[in-house]
Design an enzyme around this catalytic site. Structure first.
Site, PDB file in Angstrom:
ATOM      1  N   THR A  83       0.822  -1.206   0.000  1.00 56.93           N
ATOM      2  CA  THR A  83       0.000   0.000   0.000  1.00 56.93           C
ATOM      3  C   THR A  83       0.859   1.261   0.000  1.00 56.93           C
ATOM      4  OG1 THR A  83      -1.500   1.267   1.424  1.00 56.93           O
ATOM      5  CG2 THR A  83      -0.095  -0.302   2.532  1.00 56.93           C
ATOM      6  N   ASP A  84       0.289   2.359  -0.485  1.00 56.26           N
ATOM      7  CA  ASP A  84       0.991   3.654  -0.432  1.00 56.26           C
ATOM      8  C   ASP A  84       1.095   4.165   1.006  1.00 56.26           C
ATOM      9  OD1 ASP A  84      -1.720   4.270  -0.086  1.00 56.26           O
ATOM     10  OD2 ASP A  84      -1.792   5.768  -1.687  1.00 56.26           O
ATOM     11  N   GLU A  85       0.302   3.579   1.934  1.00 49.48           N
ATOM     12  CA  GLU A  85       0.307   4.082   3.314  1.00 49.48           C
ATOM     13  C   GLU A  85       1.636   3.851   4.021  1.00 49.48           C
ATOM     14  OE1 GLU A  85      -3.019   3.160   5.706  1.00 49.48           O
ATOM     15  OE2 GLU A  85      -4.439   3.490   4.086  1.00 49.48           O
TER      16      GLU A  85
ATOM     17  N   TYR B  38      -2.015  -0.651  11.064  1.00 42.52           N
ATOM     18  CA  TYR B  38      -2.138  -1.318   9.758  1.00 42.52           C
ATOM     19  C   TYR B  38      -0.936  -0.995   8.876  1.00 42.52           C
ATOM     20  CZ  TYR B  38      -3.354  -1.711   4.814  1.00 42.52           C
ATOM     21  OH  TYR B  38      -3.308  -1.970   3.467  1.00 42.52           O
TER      22      TYR B  38
ATOM     23  N   LYS C 151       2.126  -3.369   7.301  1.00 43.62           N
ATOM     24  CA  LYS C 151       2.372  -3.505   5.857  1.00 43.62           C
ATOM     25  C   LYS C 151       3.817  -3.081   5.548  1.00 43.62           C
ATOM     26  CE  LYS C 151      -0.012  -4.651   3.008  1.00 43.62           C
ATOM     27  NZ  LYS C 151      -0.388  -5.989   2.464  1.00 43.62           N
TER      28      LYS C 151
ATOM     29  N   GLN D 202     -20.569   4.599   2.365  1.00 44.05           N
ATOM     30  CA  GLN D 202     -21.432   5.763   2.081  1.00 44.05           C
ATOM     31  C   GLN D 202     -22.514   5.404   1.059  1.00 44.05           C
ATOM     32  OE1 GLN D 202     -20.740   7.476   4.424  1.00 44.05           O
ATOM     33  NE2 GLN D 202     -18.550   7.101   4.729  1.00 44.05           N
TER      34      GLN D 202
END
Ligand code: NAD
Ligand code: DAU
Length: 334
Positions: free
Chosen positions: A123-125, A150, A154, A194
């Site tokens: 992930t980019d996180e 999280y 990762k 949403q």
């Protein structure tokens, strides 16, 4: 010899199942899915696949007794399985340590033992966040600065893969992708939450002021990028995957409300996520120029409209998860 059989971990989850459908449609590969079927996995997401080219094994990626023989019987492993939701990692980090770190360790040990090609999905996180107004985007050279349980796990799993490449010659590639949207995404995640709230007559909920920015990519484009890396990526390399889809959360909710015939301001602001990353943005030049990948969904608005249609048409798929997910959120003040 050309690749014939692959193992997909986490193939009953959102991105994994979309990848399996993509592989079935665009290649002749045989796919085995290994998935623990946690709350996030669903066999229904894999229904209708041809048994001549697909099989499913229920199991935990931390279990070497299951992982080892499966890894030895394929040409490549594509590793999607993870605990994937930031809010859950704040409520209970333990499963993130087990699956994301120990699970990845178990897989790369098997892959190195059997000389199996390995692709690690990340992930980019792992790069932390960006300011709203800075021109910089994440690149393959960005410094690792994870901020949540999280993203820390990762980041740790990426580091394990990198170390196994260097120390043991593991035949691995890594990709770090931005926020995915599309069919089969769990209703805990922002966009499906949403959409299904609106369908249920409940007002969408924005954390904080709704100013946080995510770089949205359609899940099918993530799949095509991963297949490109599997086929043409250089072992030892990392590729960032993104489709220039930056939008604030508020903009996304306004679009969803408008698509559903409601006033664009018919949402509520709720308690912010602790440590909430402000902005992610991906520079995918390396993947585009070195491997020739381009995304198909360049228009976020039409991809989002298709996704709304999918949730309208597939209430049977998401309905069983909705109430339990919302009660978890209620307990967290979200
Ligand atoms: P998801 O939560 O929808 O699915 C995860 C899947 O992994 C589920 O089917 C679950 O049952 C399975 N799983 C969990 N623990 C397991 C274990 N111990 N053993 C075997 N299977 C297990 O996740 P997702 O959103 O599809 O994300 C897939 C991967 O992509 C993750 O590695 C995630 O970090 C990464 N990623 C996600 C996004 C995104 O926007 N969702 C973006 C970039 C990268
Ligand atoms: O960037 C890639 C990452 O994207 C992946 O690695 C993760 O697996 C994936 O879950 C996703 O992480 P985010 O935390 O960005 O996604 P989430 O869908 O949880 O939230 C997206 C944004 O929307 C974030 O800024 C928080 C906000 N949000 C979320 C929910 C659920 C709201 O404002 N309201 C909500 O109800």
């Amino acid at each position: 010899m050309a690749m014939q059989r692959i193992l997909v971990t986490g193939g009953a989850g959102f991105i994994g199942c979309n990848f399996v459908h993509f592989i079935m449609e665009h290649t002749g590969l045989h796919v085995t899915v290994l998935d623990k079927l946690t709350y996030a996995g669903s066999l229904e997401s894999l229904s209708g696949l041809p048994s001549s080219r697909f099989d499913f094994q229920k199991g935990d990626i931390c279990d070497a007794g299951i992982v080892d023989p499966l890894t030895s019987s394929v040409d490549a492993v594509v590793h999607f399985a993870a605990e994937s939701h930031n809010d859950n990692s704040l409520a209970d980090p333990r499963p993130f340590i087990d699956t994301n770190l120990a699970g990845t360790f178990t897989l790369i040990e098997a892959a190195r033992k059997h000389g199996t090609r390995f692709h690690h999905i990340s992930t980019d996180e792992v790069y932390g966040d960006l300011a709203l107004d800075e021109p910089r985007k994440f690149t393959e050279d960005s410094v690792y600065r994870p901020t949540s349980p999280y993203s820390a796990t990762k980041a740790g799993s990426d580091m394990l893969v990198r170390a196994w490449v260097r120390s043991f010659g593991l035949q691995a590639t890594i990709s770090n992708c931005s926020n995915n949207y599309g069919p089969y995404q769990h209703v805990e995640k922002f966009i499906p939450r949403q959409i299904t709230n609106i369908l249920d007559g409940v007002r969408p909920r924005l954390y904080g002021q709704g100013l946080n920015v995510r770089d949205w990519i359609h899940v099918e484009d993530h799949s095509s990028a991963v297949l490109t890396i599997l086929e043409r990526g250089q072992v030892g390399e990392t590729y960032l995957i993104g489709a220039d889809g930056e939008r604030s959360n508020r903009e996304v909710v306004e679009m969803l409300l408008t698509l559903n015939g409601q006033q664009p301001d018919a949402y509520d602001l709720v308690k912010d996520r602790p440590g909430h990353d402000l902005r992610y943005a991906i520079d995918s030049t390396k993947l585009r120029t070195e491997l020739g990948w381009t995304p198909r969904f360049s228009d976020f608005a039409s991809g989002l409209a298709e996704t709304v249609q999918w949730y309208r048409a597939n209430e049977d798929w998401w309905r069983p998860q909705k109430a339990v997910t919302e009660s978890k959120y209620a307990g967290q003040g979200h």
